[in-house]
Write a protein that holds these residues in place. Structure first.
Motif, mmCIF file in Angstrom:
data_model
loop_
_atom_site.group_PDB
_atom_site.id
_atom_site.type_symbol
_atom_site.label_atom_id
_atom_site.label_comp_id
_atom_site.label_asym_id
_atom_site.label_seq_id
_atom_site.Cartn_x
_atom_site.Cartn_y
_atom_site.Cartn_z
ATOM 1 N N ARG A 122 -7.961 5.191 -28.821
ATOM 2 C CA ARG A 122 -6.862 4.234 -29.010
ATOM 3 C C ARG A 122 -5.796 4.801 -29.940
ATOM 4 N NH1 ARG A 122 -11.209 0.653 -30.028
ATOM 5 N NH2 ARG A 122 -10.451 0.255 -32.152
ATOM 6 N N VAL A 123 -6.228 5.534 -30.963
ATOM 7 C CA VAL A 123 -5.280 6.149 -31.893
ATOM 8 C C VAL A 123 -4.388 7.142 -31.162
ATOM 9 C CG1 VAL A 123 -5.090 7.759 -33.836
ATOM 10 C CG2 VAL A 123 -6.666 5.813 -33.967
ATOM 11 N N ILE A 124 -5.012 7.983 -30.317
ATOM 12 C CA ILE A 124 -4.237 9.006 -29.611
ATOM 13 C C ILE A 124 -3.314 8.370 -28.566
ATOM 14 C CG2 ILE A 124 -4.417 10.993 -28.062
ATOM 15 C CD1 ILE A 124 -6.892 11.817 -29.620
ATOM 16 N N VAL A 125 -3.756 7.301 -27.923
ATOM 17 C CA VAL A 125 -2.887 6.591 -26.979
ATOM 18 C C VAL A 125 -1.614 6.131 -27.699
ATOM 19 C CG1 VAL A 125 -2.646 4.510 -25.573
ATOM 20 C CG2 VAL A 125 -4.723 5.882 -25.405
ATOM 21 N N ASP A 126 -1.775 5.624 -28.907
ATOM 22 C CA ASP A 126 -0.603 5.189 -29.682
ATOM 23 C C ASP A 126 0.324 6.363 -29.982
ATOM 24 O OD1 ASP A 126 -1.535 2.598 -29.698
ATOM 25 O OD2 ASP A 126 -2.420 2.717 -31.691
ATOM 26 N N GLU A 127 -0.263 7.532 -30.284
ATOM 27 C CA GLU A 127 0.555 8.708 -30.573
ATOM 28 C C GLU A 127 1.312 9.170 -29.328
ATOM 29 O OE1 GLU A 127 -2.181 10.660 -34.167
ATOM 30 O OE2 GLU A 127 -2.122 11.606 -32.195
ATOM 31 N N VAL A 128 0.636 9.134 -28.176
ATOM 32 C CA VAL A 128 1.296 9.515 -26.922
ATOM 33 C C VAL A 128 2.421 8.536 -26.606
ATOM 34 C CG1 VAL A 128 0.991 9.826 -24.429
ATOM 35 C CG2 VAL A 128 -0.754 10.660 -26.009
ATOM 36 N N GLN A 129 2.156 7.260 -26.828
ATOM 37 C CA GLN A 129 3.175 6.246 -26.566
ATOM 38 C C GLN A 129 4.405 6.476 -27.444
ATOM 39 O OE1 GLN A 129 3.091 3.172 -24.334
ATOM 40 N NE2 GLN A 129 5.183 3.792 -24.783
ATOM 41 N N ALA A 130 4.170 6.833 -28.702
ATOM 42 C CA ALA A 130 5.291 7.096 -29.613
ATOM 43 C C ALA A 130 6.102 8.286 -29.126
ATOM 44 C CB ALA A 130 4.770 7.342 -31.028
ATOM 45 N N TYR A 131 5.426 9.343 -28.653
ATOM 46 C CA TYR A 131 6.140 10.501 -28.119
ATOM 47 C C TYR A 131 6.972 10.100 -26.903
ATOM 48 C CZ TYR A 131 7.077 14.623 -25.340
ATOM 49 O OH TYR A 131 7.703 15.568 -24.570
ATOM 50 N N CYS A 132 6.361 9.356 -26.005
ATOM 51 C CA CYS A 132 7.057 8.962 -24.780
ATOM 52 C C CYS A 132 8.294 8.123 -25.085
ATOM 53 C CB CYS A 132 6.102 8.191 -23.864
ATOM 54 S SG CYS A 132 4.790 9.215 -23.135
ATOM 55 N N GLN A 133 8.176 7.211 -26.027
ATOM 56 C CA GLN A 133 9.312 6.355 -26.370
ATOM 57 C C GLN A 133 10.456 7.157 -26.965
ATOM 58 O OE1 GLN A 133 7.485 3.412 -28.918
ATOM 59 N NE2 GLN A 133 6.877 2.116 -27.202
ATOM 60 N N SER A 134 10.123 8.217 -27.711
ATOM 61 C CA SER A 134 11.175 9.019 -28.344
ATOM 62 C C SER A 134 11.744 10.081 -27.411
ATOM 63 C CB SER A 134 10.621 9.702 -29.601
ATOM 64 O OG SER A 134 9.628 10.654 -29.261
ATOM 65 N N SER A 135 11.074 10.279 -26.252
ATOM 66 C CA SER A 135 11.483 11.367 -25.352
ATOM 67 C C SER A 135 11.970 10.880 -23.997
ATOM 68 C CB SER A 135 10.309 12.339 -25.150
ATOM 69 O OG SER A 135 9.839 12.812 -26.385
ATOM 70 N N GLY A 136 12.056 9.582 -23.820
ATOM 71 C CA GLY A 136 12.513 9.049 -22.540
ATOM 72 C C GLY A 136 11.492 9.200 -21.424
ATOM 73 N N VAL A 137 10.216 9.284 -21.790
ATOM 74 C CA VAL A 137 9.138 9.415 -20.808
ATOM 75 C C VAL A 137 8.452 8.066 -20.650
ATOM 76 C CG1 VAL A 137 6.902 10.494 -20.315
ATOM 77 C CG2 VAL A 137 8.758 11.854 -21.309
ATOM 78 N N HIS A 138 8.129 7.716 -19.418
ATOM 79 C CA HIS A 138 7.413 6.466 -19.145
ATOM 80 C C HIS A 138 5.914 6.752 -19.084
ATOM 81 C CE1 HIS A 138 6.681 2.436 -17.657
ATOM 82 N NE2 HIS A 138 5.938 2.947 -16.692
ATOM 83 N N MET A 139 5.135 6.059 -19.887
ATOM 84 C CA MET A 139 3.685 6.253 -19.897
ATOM 85 C C MET A 139 3.008 5.161 -19.082
ATOM 86 S SD MET A 139 1.010 6.479 -23.127
ATOM 87 C CE MET A 139 0.776 4.705 -23.350
ATOM 88 N N VAL A 140 2.121 5.579 -18.190
ATOM 89 C CA VAL A 140 1.307 4.654 -17.417
ATOM 90 C C VAL A 140 -0.134 4.852 -17.863
ATOM 91 C CG1 VAL A 140 0.623 3.886 -15.124
ATOM 92 C CG2 VAL A 140 2.879 4.920 -15.470
ATOM 93 N N ALA A 141 -0.695 3.868 -18.548
ATOM 94 C CA ALA A 141 -2.037 3.997 -19.112
ATOM 95 C C ALA A 141 -2.982 2.960 -18.516
ATOM 96 C CB ALA A 141 -1.991 3.849 -20.623
#
Length: 286
Positions: A122-141
């Motif tokens: 769950r911690v890493i999912v949050d980190e990936v989500q933060a990267y995606c939000q700052s990079s214009g990437v859409h995350m599908v989890a």
């Protein structure tokens, strides 16, 4: 050259077994406890603001591999921890992994599976989500399914991967998730069926799990670094609280060329071949 006696116990992927093991270990009188993974470490140490109170609670602990010890509240910081706990973070920083993935093949939609009962995941999912939000990437989890006892199950795994592909995921990111590690070949086979490239955060996922590429810390090197910390405690008599928690300074990019070929030729950029470790080359060109 050190003479050490080891008491080794397998928790069998169930942290509920840890209290009985600790009770057994009292008679062993350990000078140090080595723990593997976030769940086992927390079962031994507790959170820094809610420590465990078992009979071995004052024995120093060295952990590895733990992905996010601060976020998991094992320690409040990576140095000056305030408790006799130290160890090694094995996961390459999430942002660095994402950049390596972009370098291999750019993406705007990222697929991700994880086990909701694993704090580390769950911690890493949050980190990936933060990267995606700052990079214009859409995350599908998607979360893996849990059975009626709340345990993760591989039921419907292929459908979850297919759904990620249908939602436009261009990569499937395989974070260091304990349960997913037990079903990695099946997971990678499902991704291959969907022609979905996979990026792994753990060494074994690439070497034996069928992942296309991974930026990893070698487990052997992680173990060596953890052992150096154990020596500092046992021989140099340093308190674990004074030994910083570290990540390896060098990482390994591993590319499985057989998987690349089976995906229809999803090969790395030419310049990446100058520094990547290439495996699975026997069938290339056949």
């Amino acid at each position: 050259g050190l003479k050490c006696e080891f008491m080794v116990r397998d928790v069998q992927q169930n942290v509920a077994n840890v209290p009985a093991i600790l009770e057994e270990a009292v008679a062993f009188q350990p000078d140090l406890i080595y723990t593997w993974g976030t769940g086992v470490t927390l079962a031994v140490t507790g959170k820094f603001d809610a420590p465990q109170s078992h009979a071995l609670a004052k024995v120093p602990v060295v952990f590895a591999p733990v992905a996010a010890p601060v976020q998991a509240r094992i320690v409040p910081s990576l140095s000056g921890q305030g408790r006799d706990v130290t160890g090694v973070v094995h996961v390459v920083p999430t942002v660095v992994q994402m950049r390596a993935m972009q370098s291999y093949m750019p993406f705007t939609r990222l697929g991700l599976l994880y086990t909701p009962t694993e704090l580390n995941s769950r911690v890493i999912v949050d980190e990936v989500q933060a990267y995606c939000q700052s990079s214009g990437v859409h995350m599908v989890a998607h979360k893996v399914k849990l059975d009626d006892k709340g345990k993760p199950t591989a039921d419907g795994l292929e459908a979850l991967v297919a759904n990620l592909h249908q939602q436009g995921a261009q990569w499937l990111y395989l974070l260091p998730d304990t349960f997913l590690g037990t079903v990695m070949p099946r997971l990678c086979a499902a991704a291959l069926t969907q022609r979905l490239p996979t990026f792994g955060a753990a060494e074994l996922s690439v070497r034996s799990g069928g992942v296309l590429v991974g930026l990893v810390s070698r487990y052997y090197s992680v173990g060596q670094l953890a052992a150096a910390k154990a020596v500092d405690i046992l021989v140099n008599r340093k308190p674990a609280s004074s030994i910083p928690i570290e990540t390896l300074k060098r990482f390994s990019l591993i590319v499985n060329m057989e998987v690349a070929r089976n995906l229809g030729g999803v090969y790395p950029p030419i310049d990446m071949l100058n520094y990547a470790e290439i495996i699975g080359t026997t069938k290339v060109g056949t």
